[in-house]
Motif scaffolding. Structure first.
Motif, PDB file in Angstrom:
ATOM      1  N   ALA A  83       0.831  -1.208   0.000  1.00  0.00           N
ATOM      2  CA  ALA A  83       0.000   0.000   0.000  1.00  0.00           C
ATOM      3  C   ALA A  83       0.859   1.249   0.000  1.00  0.00           C
ATOM      4  O   ALA A  83       0.529   2.247  -0.659  1.00  0.00           O
ATOM      5  CB  ALA A  83      -0.941  -0.008   1.209  1.00  0.00           C
ATOM      6  N   GLY A  84       1.984   1.216   0.716  1.00  0.00           N
ATOM      7  CA  GLY A  84       2.868   2.373   0.745  1.00  0.00           C
ATOM      8  C   GLY A  84       3.511   2.649  -0.601  1.00  0.00           C
ATOM      9  O   GLY A  84       3.750   3.800  -0.963  1.00  0.00           O
ATOM     10  N   ASN A  85       3.811   1.593  -1.384  1.00  0.00           N
ATOM     11  CA  ASN A  85       4.454   1.777  -2.689  1.00  0.00           C
ATOM     12  C   ASN A  85       3.561   2.519  -3.677  1.00  0.00           C
ATOM     13  O   ASN A  85       4.058   3.201  -4.578  1.00  0.00           O
ATOM     14  CB  ASN A  85       4.851   0.423  -3.276  1.00  0.00           C
ATOM     15  N   ILE A  86       2.239   2.382  -3.542  1.00  0.00           N
ATOM     16  CA  ILE A  86       1.324   3.048  -4.479  1.00  0.00           C
ATOM     17  C   ILE A  86       0.512   4.138  -3.782  1.00  0.00           C
ATOM     18  O   ILE A  86      -0.301   4.806  -4.425  1.00  0.00           O
ATOM     19  CB  ILE A  86       0.374   2.040  -5.149  1.00  0.00           C
ATOM     20  N   GLY A  87       0.714   4.318  -2.475  1.00  0.00           N
ATOM     21  CA  GLY A  87      -0.045   5.321  -1.750  1.00  0.00           C
ATOM     22  C   GLY A  87      -1.537   5.045  -1.745  1.00  0.00           C
ATOM     23  O   GLY A  87      -2.347   5.966  -1.827  1.00  0.00           O
ATOM     24  N   GLY A  88      -1.914   3.750  -1.658  1.00  0.00           N
ATOM     25  CA  GLY A  88      -3.326   3.380  -1.756  1.00  0.00           C
ATOM     26  C   GLY A  88      -3.814   2.566  -0.578  1.00  0.00           C
ATOM     27  O   GLY A  88      -3.281   2.647   0.536  1.00  0.00           O
ATOM     28  N   SER A  89      -4.830   1.745  -0.845  1.00  0.00           N
ATOM     29  CA  SER A  89      -5.471   0.934   0.189  1.00  0.00           C
ATOM     30  C   SER A  89      -5.537  -0.516  -0.295  1.00  0.00           C
ATOM     31  O   SER A  89      -5.796  -0.764  -1.476  1.00  0.00           O
ATOM     32  CB  SER A  89      -6.885   1.455   0.477  1.00  0.00           C
ATOM     33  N   ILE A  90      -5.298  -1.462   0.614  1.00  0.00           N
ATOM     34  CA  ILE A  90      -5.327  -2.892   0.274  1.00  0.00           C
ATOM     35  C   ILE A  90      -6.197  -3.614   1.293  1.00  0.00           C
ATOM     36  O   ILE A  90      -6.033  -3.430   2.507  1.00  0.00           O
ATOM     37  CB  ILE A  90      -3.911  -3.494   0.257  1.00  0.00           C
ATOM     38  N   GLN A  91      -7.133  -4.431   0.777  1.00  0.00           N
ATOM     39  CA  GLN A  91      -8.004  -5.246   1.625  1.00  0.00           C
ATOM     40  C   GLN A  91      -7.787  -6.716   1.256  1.00  0.00           C
ATOM     41  O   GLN A  91      -7.685  -7.056   0.082  1.00  0.00           O
ATOM     42  CB  GLN A  91      -9.482  -4.877   1.423  1.00  0.00           C
ATOM     43  N   TYR A  92      -7.742  -7.565   2.286  1.00  0.00           N
ATOM     44  CA  TYR A  92      -7.561  -9.006   2.081  1.00  0.00           C
ATOM     45  C   TYR A  92      -8.923  -9.685   2.181  1.00  0.00           C
ATOM     46  O   TYR A  92      -9.587  -9.608   3.210  1.00  0.00           O
ATOM     47  CB  TYR A  92      -6.598  -9.562   3.133  1.00  0.00           C
ATOM     48  N   LEU A  93      -9.336 -10.357   1.093  1.00  0.00           N
ATOM     49  CA  LEU A  93     -10.621 -11.049   1.047  1.00  0.00           C
ATOM     50  C   LEU A  93     -10.408 -12.550   1.142  1.00  0.00           C
ATOM     51  O   LEU A  93      -9.514 -13.102   0.490  1.00  0.00           O
ATOM     52  CB  LEU A  93     -11.360 -10.745  -0.262  1.00  0.00           C
ATOM     53  N   ASP A  94     -11.254 -13.218   1.951  1.00  0.00           N
ATOM     54  CA  ASP A  94     -11.202 -14.679   1.963  1.00  0.00           C
ATOM     55  C   ASP A  94     -12.133 -15.228   0.887  1.00  0.00           C
ATOM     56  O   ASP A  94     -12.714 -14.478   0.096  1.00  0.00           O
ATOM     57  CB  ASP A  94     -11.562 -15.225   3.348  1.00  0.00           C
ATOM     58  N   SER A  95     -12.265 -16.536   0.843  1.00  0.00           N
ATOM     59  CA  SER A  95     -13.063 -17.169  -0.212  1.00  0.00           C
ATOM     60  C   SER A  95     -14.538 -16.810  -0.126  1.00  0.00           C
ATOM     61  O   SER A  95     -15.275 -16.946  -1.103  1.00  0.00           O
ATOM     62  CB  SER A  95     -12.899 -18.688  -0.138  1.00  0.00           C
ATOM     63  N   ASN A  96     -14.984 -16.331   1.045  1.00  0.00           N
ATOM     64  CA  ASN A  96     -16.384 -15.915   1.205  1.00  0.00           C
ATOM     65  C   ASN A  96     -16.585 -14.420   0.942  1.00  0.00           C
ATOM     66  O   ASN A  96     -17.636 -13.870   1.263  1.00  0.00           O
ATOM     67  CB  ASN A  96     -16.867 -16.252   2.621  1.00  0.00           C
ATOM     68  N   LEU A  97     -15.528 -13.775   0.392  1.00  0.00           N
ATOM     69  CA  LEU A  97     -15.543 -12.339   0.088  1.00  0.00           C
ATOM     70  C   LEU A  97     -15.688 -11.501   1.358  1.00  0.00           C
ATOM     71  O   LEU A  97     -16.205 -10.385   1.325  1.00  0.00           O
ATOM     72  CB  LEU A  97     -16.663 -11.985  -0.906  1.00  0.00           C
ATOM     73  N   THR A  98     -15.198 -12.057   2.454  1.00  0.00           N
ATOM     74  CA  THR A  98     -15.183 -11.331   3.727  1.00  0.00           C
ATOM     75  C   THR A  98     -13.809 -10.711   3.922  1.00  0.00           C
ATOM     76  O   THR A  98     -12.789 -11.374   3.711  1.00  0.00           O
ATOM     77  CB  THR A  98     -15.485 -12.274   4.898  1.00  0.00           C
ATOM     78  N   ILE A  99     -13.776  -9.444   4.312  1.00  0.00           N
ATOM     79  CA  ILE A  99     -12.500  -8.758   4.531  1.00  0.00           C
ATOM     80  C   ILE A  99     -11.897  -9.255   5.844  1.00  0.00           C
ATOM     81  O   ILE A  99     -12.481  -9.094   6.915  1.00  0.00           O
ATOM     82  CB  ILE A  99     -12.700  -7.239   4.562  1.00  0.00           C
TER      83      ILE A  99
END
Length: 642
Positions: A280-296
């Motif tokens: 996230a720091g390399n692009i100055g953005g936001s990253i969310q991790y989703l599991d197989s159920n599309l839950t963050i």
């Protein structure tokens, strides 16, 4: 010759040497003719003097023109901007012959039209935009003959085909006489130079010669200006290419540095959040991790990021079908796939590969644009994160196996050997005097895989050993950690029910097999009484475990119902208070004051309830009746879900 004639002649010659014009000498010439007396002599003398007058004037003009031509040539050679050069050519050509107006045209090869590019001295604004096709007007003759053209009456000249629009421009400008010259360089016509006057003018040979020479120098200057322009453009292009190359090298170096950072994190065994923070720091953005159920499951946003689409994703406002489609595209080609974007922000899906959770993915949101190098670097970072995740899963699996092996040796081998006890103390960070607790847990409303994930996820955050043994989950750890574990698992979600038996604290790990055996006996007895849906101290059921270990569950329920039937006949609210009061009264050794304190009610309230209970049950003076009543109340309390 008389003295008067000689004196007048001397004066005329003196004035001629000073550069006087014929008009200025006219009075002296008339006086000289009168004094001569002989008309023939006077005429001859007048003609000779007049020729002397014209000769210096022409020389002066020639000298002035040559000096101006030389200065102009030097000036043109210093002018490298083409548009500035064209304006200067027109201005100097007009000054060379003192013309009313001058302009320069060049050929538009695509449309085969000569257009004005510079003009000076015009009165009508439309004259600046004059144009002529190659087969019309004077330009047709000059372009064809590659020689100059002169006329005293442009509009009446029939040596060329007139253009109605061009003639109208000349009429508006009142142009009469005109001289045109080809501007040549490398035997190619660079343009056409014109001078014109608003009266009928005879351009002298010297003027034509000066303008012709000037046109040749102008052609060379225009060629040089074009060459300079092309060289300037080439230099600018080279500079742009150099800057682009430097920028590309910088991006490549930044990409290599980012890749090295990811490899360093991978080598150090960094966790998932550390990877996400770096990405996230390399692009100055936001990253969310989703599991197989599309839950963050995890997320990180770089400081200063002001996007809004990622908030919609966290709030679950993005269509799941769209998310599944983007994940499928990313998993198919191994690249990122656009999930959603607007004018300011874009969110990408990057599928993670390998591991036990093959449906996991990342949602990366950024503002502005990221180039191909940054995008590829982001995708390579995702691969590194996938590898790190595989290593983490491998380490987690190894840890689970080690914990399971250690826990089984501790409770199933009697007595456990010294290395096992030492390993357990090190694993749980226990001192020799620090007490621990053991819990045996069961889960309902979920399949076995979900149960295991739930228990291990709760225990993985704490300093405890957890494993599935037979049909129940066993956990062991320090008292504070075990309290945290039971608190976490006691939070019910939907139809999920979790319960268990908790041992009394003990410090000697050598006695772990005995404590585990007692929990097992209590669990088997509890299953005959009622399903476990909360955590109960094993001491509360140890007596019943010994009494009812081999009894039929239905007979236990009948026993409880028969003994408590008089109390159950009361209304629901009243009977609940009566049961609670009598059980607390028995547990507190028939002490009314302590019972009231435990129940947080007035002593008189306890006395009134006990009077009612004596009336409906017959009292508890009989020891056998009292024991049966106490046991029935305890079993009823254990079977309760609250």
């Amino acid at each position: 010759m008389t003295n008067s004639i000689a004196s007048l002649t001397s004066s005329v010659l003196e004035q001629i040497t000073r550069g006087a014009t014929e008009a200025e000498l006219q009075p002296l010439l008339l006086k000289l003719g009168q004094d001569a007396g002989d008309p023939e002599v006077a005429q001859k003398l007048h003609a000779q003097l007049a020729s002397l007058i014209k000769q210096p004037s022409g020389s002066a003009l020639t000298e002035r023109g040559l000096n101006l031509l030389i200065d102009t040539t030097h000036d043109l050679s210093r002018t490298l901007s083409l548009q500035d050069l064209l304006r200067k050519i027109v201005s100097r050509a007009r000054n060379l012959v003192s013309a009313n107006i001058a302009w320069l045209t060049m050929l538009d090869e695509e449309k085969q039209v000569f257009r004005n590019f510079a003009i000076e001295g015009n009165l009508s604004p439309g004259t600046a935009h004059m144009s002529s096709s190659v087969d019309r007007g004077v330009v047709s003759l000059i372009a064809e003959t590659r020689s100059f053209f002169v006329t005293k009456d442009y509009l009446g000249d029939d040596r060329f085909r007139h253009s109605r629009d061009l003639d109208r421009r000349f009429e508006d400008e009142s142009i009469k006489s005109l001289a045109g010259f080809p501007i040549l360089a490398d035997d190619k016509v660079q343009g056409l130079l014109f001078v014109a006057d608003r009266y009928g003018r005879d351009y002298s040979g010297r003027e034509i010669s000066v303008l012709g020479s000037f046109a040749q120098h102008a052609g060379v200057a225009m060629r040089n200006a074009r060459i300079f322009s092309r060289l300037s453009e080439a230099l600018e292009e080279t500079e742009r290419n150099r800057s682009s190359l430097e920028e590309h090298i910088q991006r490549v170096e930044a990409s290599a540095q980012a890749h090295d950072d990811m490899m360093s994190l991978l080598a150090r065994g960094a966790d998932l959040m550390t990877f996400m923070q770096r990405m996230a720091g390399n692009i100055g953005g936001s990253i969310q991790y989703l599991d197989s159920n599309l839950t963050i499951r995890e997320g990180f946003t770089a400081p200063g990021f002001n996007g809004t689409l990622n908030k919609d994703i966290r709030a679950g406002r993005i269509d799941q079908a769209k998310m599944l489609s983007a994940i499928a595209r990313s998993r198919e080609n191994g690249r990122s796939a656009v999930l959603i974007e607007d004018s300011n922000e874009r969110c990408l899906i990057l599928a993670l590969h390998g591991g036990a959770t093959r449906g996991d993915s990342l949602v990366v949101c950024h503002t502005g644009k990221i180039d191909e190098i940054q995008l590829r670097n982001l995708e390579r970072s995702t691969v590194a994160l996938s590898i790190a995740k595989l290593w983490a899963e491998k380490r987690h699996t190894e840890r689970l196996i080690a914990s399971s092996t250690l826990l089984r040796h501790l409770v199933l081998v009697s007595p456990p050997d010294a290395p096992t006890i030492d390993s357990a103390r090190n694993r749980l960070s226990l001192s020799s005097e620090q007490p621990i607790r053991m819990a045996l847990m069961v889960v309902s409303g979920m399949d076995r895989a979900e149960q295991t994930e739930l228990i291990r996820d709760a225990g993985g955050r704490l300093n405890v050993l957890v494993d599935l043994i037979d049909d129940a989950y066993l956990a062991i750890g320090p008292i504070s950690e075990m309290e945290k574990l039971t608190t976490i698992l006691s939070r019910r979600v939907g139809k999920k029910k979790i319960g268990g038996l908790v041992s009394a604290p003990f410090t000697e790990l050598e006695t772990s097999p005995q404590h585990y055996a007692e929990l097992g006996n209590a669990m088997r007895a509890m299953k005959k009484i009622a399903p476990l849906s909360r955590f109960i101290d094993a001491a509360d059921i140890s007596l019943f475990a010994r009494i009812f270990e081999r009894s039929d569950p239905s007979r236990i329920k009948e026993f409880v119902a028969d003994v408590l039937a008089p109390i159950a006949a009361r209304d629901p609210r009243n009977r609940a208070h009566l049961k609670t009061t009598l059980l607390c009264f028995f547990d507190n050794h028939y002490n009314i004051a302590r019972t009231a304190e435990r129940l947080d009610v007035h002593v008189n309230t306890v006395r009134q309830r006990l009077d009612t209970l004596r009336e409906v049950t017959g009292g508890w003076k009989d020891p056998i009746a009292s024991l049966e009543l106490h046991v029935a109340l305890r079993l009823d309390d254990l079977a309760s879900s609250d």
